[in-house]
Design a protein around this motif. Sequence first.
Motif, PDB file in Angstrom:
ATOM      1  N   THR A 106       0.845  -1.191   0.000  1.00 54.29           N
ATOM      2  CA  THR A 106       0.000   0.000   0.000  1.00 54.29           C
ATOM      3  C   THR A 106       0.881   1.242   0.000  1.00 54.29           C
ATOM      4  N   TYR A 135      -4.454  14.527  -8.834  1.00 58.25           N
ATOM      5  CA  TYR A 135      -4.098  13.194  -9.326  1.00 58.25           C
ATOM      6  C   TYR A 135      -4.395  13.021 -10.810  1.00 58.25           C
ATOM      7  N   ASP A 151     -13.923   7.676  -4.410  1.00 59.45           N
ATOM      8  CA  ASP A 151     -12.823   6.773  -4.747  1.00 59.45           C
ATOM      9  C   ASP A 151     -12.067   7.244  -5.982  1.00 59.45           C
ATOM     10  N   TYR A 152     -10.796   6.861  -6.060  1.00 57.78           N
ATOM     11  CA  TYR A 152     -10.014   7.062  -7.278  1.00 57.78           C
ATOM     12  C   TYR A 152     -10.062   5.762  -8.081  1.00 57.78           C
ATOM     13  N   GLY A 160      -7.712   3.521  -5.347  1.00 57.39           N
ATOM     14  CA  GLY A 160      -7.360   4.412  -4.239  1.00 57.39           C
ATOM     15  C   GLY A 160      -8.582   4.761  -3.414  1.00 57.39           C
ATOM     16  N   ASN A 162     -10.140   7.025  -0.111  1.00 53.84           N
ATOM     17  CA  ASN A 162      -9.887   8.300   0.560  1.00 53.84           C
ATOM     18  C   ASN A 162     -10.634   8.412   1.880  1.00 53.84           C
ATOM     19  N   THR A 175      -5.053   9.142   1.425  1.00 59.52           N
ATOM     20  CA  THR A 175      -5.395   8.128   0.428  1.00 59.52           C
ATOM     21  C   THR A 175      -4.528   6.900   0.631  1.00 59.52           C
ATOM     22  N   SER A 176      -5.160   5.732   0.585  1.00 59.04           N
ATOM     23  CA  SER A 176      -4.385   4.486   0.499  1.00 59.04           C
ATOM     24  C   SER A 176      -4.511   3.990  -0.941  1.00 59.04           C
ATOM     25  N   PHE A 177      -3.362   3.924  -1.605  1.00 56.61           N
ATOM     26  CA  PHE A 177      -3.289   3.484  -2.999  1.00 56.61           C
ATOM     27  C   PHE A 177      -2.882   2.015  -3.037  1.00 56.61           C
TER      28      PHE A 177
END
Length: 269
Positions: A106, A135, A151-152, A160, A162, A175-177
Amino acid sequence: SSSSAASSLPHLRPQPASAPSMMMNMRLLRLGNFGILRQLQIEEAIFRAANENWCIISRGTEPPAIVMGISGKPHMLMDVEKVSAAKVPVIKRFTGGGTVVVDSNTTFVTFICNTEALNVKPWPREIMKWSGGIYENVFGGASGFRLEENDYCFGHKKFGGNAQAVSRNRFVHHTSFLWDYDPDNMDLLTIPQKRPKYRGDRKHSDFLVTMKDFGLSRHDVSVLESRDLFESAVERELHNHFDVLPTTIFEAEKALQMPHRCGTKIVDL
């Protein structure tokens, strides 16, 4: 929804300041591999007790952990028996949002800012749009990057997640990618009752895409060739909008010494 698709984002793209003297300072901390509990504690301290703008980037946490939002209830979000058997720690963070399993694959990017620095109103949706614009610039139009609800996504697959906290004129947006993920860890989570419309009833394996896999399929999106390239692209984009001040963990940890409320904690199952 189409209103949050990438096609609606160009007018939201952050505009570079017209002259260097107009730029606000942004402290940048690149941590490498770091523990997510400690990182969240530092972020909360900076959010509550400091007044500078920060961007914190880290590359994974070990061992794996489950991080849930401030109002999360474990029995509704995860298979508690499986989590206990696997001895995976559960952390309640100080921000809203959903539940994530995080591990060494992550990548975390956090903005802790004064809203005046961004020229946005202190509302979650406005901050989400601002971050989406950042982004979109990082990934480029060819990537198919979209802001879908909170969300991304690349197309209709999430990479990703948020979470935010907003207080007066200050906010944190982190953010956790998913650079990659372990399906066994993801199976610790249940499908939440409250979920974005675009997800529907899709299970994790149908709903998520990793940056690594997407990058392997899309050679025209060079920022996805490695984690280092992605992190550096975020840093480059920040230079378009801020006077970026590289800083150290020593500076960040000073906020921990200031009096502040601490909502980040380990949850006993």
